[in-house]
Scaffold this motif. Sequence first.
Motif, PDB file in Angstrom:
ATOM      1  N   TYR A   1      46.637  32.312  31.863  1.00 34.82           N
ATOM      2  CA  TYR A   1      46.535  33.689  32.388  1.00 34.82           C
ATOM      3  C   TYR A   1      45.216  33.942  33.099  1.00 34.82           C
ATOM      4  O   TYR A   1      44.186  33.366  32.759  1.00 34.82           O
ATOM      5  N   ASP A   2      45.252  34.890  34.050  1.00 35.46           N
ATOM      6  CA  ASP A   2      44.037  35.566  34.506  1.00 35.46           C
ATOM      7  C   ASP A   2      44.020  36.886  33.757  1.00 35.46           C
ATOM      8  O   ASP A   2      45.063  37.554  33.666  1.00 35.46           O
TER       9      ASP A   2
ATOM     10  N   GLU B   1      41.583  40.595  32.548  1.00 39.91           N
ATOM     11  CA  GLU B   1      40.389  41.451  32.701  1.00 39.91           C
ATOM     12  C   GLU B   1      40.497  42.633  31.764  1.00 39.91           C
ATOM     13  O   GLU B   1      41.508  43.353  31.789  1.00 39.91           O
TER      14      GLU B   1
ATOM     15  N   ARG C   1      44.263  44.104  31.965  1.00 44.85           N
ATOM     16  CA  ARG C   1      45.312  43.630  32.864  1.00 44.85           C
ATOM     17  C   ARG C   1      45.346  42.115  32.870  1.00 44.85           C
ATOM     18  O   ARG C   1      44.330  41.455  32.640  1.00 44.85           O
ATOM     19  N   TYR C   2      46.530  41.592  33.116  1.00 48.95           N
ATOM     20  CA  TYR C   2      46.711  40.141  33.050  1.00 48.95           C
ATOM     21  C   TYR C   2      47.820  39.713  33.983  1.00 48.95           C
ATOM     22  O   TYR C   2      48.663  40.525  34.389  1.00 48.95           O
ATOM     23  N   LYS C   3      47.803  38.453  34.356  1.00 42.55           N
ATOM     24  CA  LYS C   3      48.968  37.854  35.029  1.00 42.55           C
ATOM     25  C   LYS C   3      48.983  36.367  34.757  1.00 42.55           C
ATOM     26  O   LYS C   3      47.920  35.746  34.558  1.00 42.55           O
TER      27      LYS C   3
ATOM     28  N   ASP D   1      52.672  39.085  38.377  1.00 43.56           N
ATOM     29  CA  ASP D   1      51.838  40.071  39.064  1.00 43.56           C
ATOM     30  C   ASP D   1      50.989  40.783  38.020  1.00 43.56           C
ATOM     31  O   ASP D   1      51.359  40.818  36.851  1.00 43.56           O
ATOM     32  N   TRP D   2      49.880  41.376  38.493  1.00 46.44           N
ATOM     33  CA  TRP D   2      48.998  42.061  37.540  1.00 46.44           C
ATOM     34  C   TRP D   2      49.796  43.071  36.725  1.00 46.44           C
ATOM     35  O   TRP D   2      50.545  43.879  37.275  1.00 46.44           O
ATOM     36  N   THR D   3      49.635  42.995  35.410  1.00 46.70           N
ATOM     37  CA  THR D   3      50.345  43.906  34.505  1.00 46.70           C
ATOM     38  C   THR D   3      49.304  44.554  33.612  1.00 46.70           C
ATOM     39  O   THR D   3      48.434  43.862  33.067  1.00 46.70           O
ATOM     40  N   THR D   4      49.378  45.880  33.461  1.00 42.64           N
ATOM     41  CA  THR D   4      48.425  46.562  32.569  1.00 42.64           C
ATOM     42  C   THR D   4      49.118  46.870  31.247  1.00 42.64           C
ATOM     43  O   THR D   4      50.245  47.362  31.235  1.00 42.64           O
TER      44      THR D   4
END
Length: 489
Positions: free
Chosen positions: A448-449, A451, A479-481, A144-147
């Motif tokens: 990864y995705d 931003e 942020r990445y996942k 899940d998106w993680t900052t």
Amino acid sequence: CFLFLTKRKRLDGEPPLENGWLPFIGVALQFQRNPLEFLTSRKRRYGDAFTCRIAGKYFTFILDPFSYNAVIRQGKNLNFQKFAIAASLKVFGHADFSDPKYNISYEEIHPIFRQTLQGAALQPLTLSMMKNLQFVMQKSKAYDWTTEGVYSFAFKIMFEAGYLTLFGRNEYLLAEDNAEEAQEAWMTRIMDDFKVLDNAFPHIVAGVPIFLLWKVKAAREDLAGKFLHEYLKKNTNLSELIEKRINIFDRIKNLDEVNKARTHVAMLWASQANTLPATFWSLFYMLRSPEALREARKEVEQLLQDTNQSTETQVCFTKDHLDNMTVLGSIIDEALRLSSASIMIRVANENFILTLDSREEIKIRKGDCIALYPQMIHLDPEIYEDAKEFKYNRFLDENGQRKTCFLKNGRKFKSFLLPFGAGISECPGRFFAVNEIKQFLALILCHYDLELQNMDIPPLDNSRAGFGILQPKYDVQFRYKLKRKNREK
Ligand code: HEM
């Protein structure tokens, strides 16, 4: 002591001299605050060669890039090890192999670097790093998106993968019931100890005795405790570099186990301290520049297609594949250009005359240091247009190959990019280092995705100027996942 307080006088034929107004310290504080600014202002005042007193020693700076070769080639009169070894002894506290009681010389230990980090040896190292990077990336389970901060993210992955690649895996922890947690706690402790030692590095080199920094000394000894040969020898997948160093140190009589272990702490530092900030800057600039990201993605996707690979399983890029990734190469070179601030120091063995490119001859005194500061080249607007800007393709030629022709005053020269030093002291890990960072960037794009959430460029932390790649003053959030397809595997 009296000698430290007296000011020396410039003799005929010597470069202009600045003693500074503080006894002993000389111009150390001004230099340390901002070396680039200091050297630029002195260049205006004195020209391309001048001597300054810094912390009790005399440094002759040579700023003209065309004269670099004159210094780098001076093997006979200039010694590079004196300075580097003195610094290493202070920080890592290992045995000094110039002591005859060890009956070995640095000349016998040094070639191991080249034998195990370059040429054919690079292939197994690269493959091992490839596996370790993906192992560390996948075990985070960040679906899940993680900052997080870019530095903190890059640090965790590169440190652990780099560590495993050189020092291997600690097998006895795998035998425990809670093997995963035990491994995690072990690695976290090593990272924390490394950070404590690394943060104190500039202060110890500047002369603060390590015994006054008890937490730092404790961290160093904690690391050394993990590198005792009795433990290291049980690790699986040890690199050839560490295996050979274990063997050579075991053959040295009078070298105790703690001293052997401390040499491995020095190796850990050399392999990580510059690679980590260099990875940060490469990732940060790649994410910040839409063209860089687009072209890097294209390059990685093309390679996946050419090699018939899918990111749904583990990916494998060999050393040859990495050599052909010129866009990633240019991104890394450009990140190194903007963040590197190493100093090259040679100590004069004798009084001698140095002939500069201009044919000018300058007298150098025995015991003085000659210093080259390549950041002056890296940020020179005559060599690099918009020198402070990141341009992802600055190091690509019109055929998309690595660009090797740069000019100053219409003249071509070789030493346009020197993050790894040059000549006899040039970093032996440079090919591995660039490969590791390329692998990291390529695998990030595969798995990864991501931003970037803040486009501001953090300023460089100058407190480490002289020691290699500068860290950012603060971290940058992103942020990445992990890509969903990996989750389903
Ligand atoms: C020395 C830069 C990564 C191993 C050096 C020096 C520099 C440097 C500037 C000193 C050169 C001099 O005194 O003139 C870098 C940078 C790196 C990097 C910028 C990453 C981006 C690595 C890696 C390894 C490594 C990954 C090993 C795996 C060494 C060693 C020395 C050294 C052993 C000391 C060599 C000697 O005593 O002659 N590095 N390095 N470095 N580096 Fe690196």
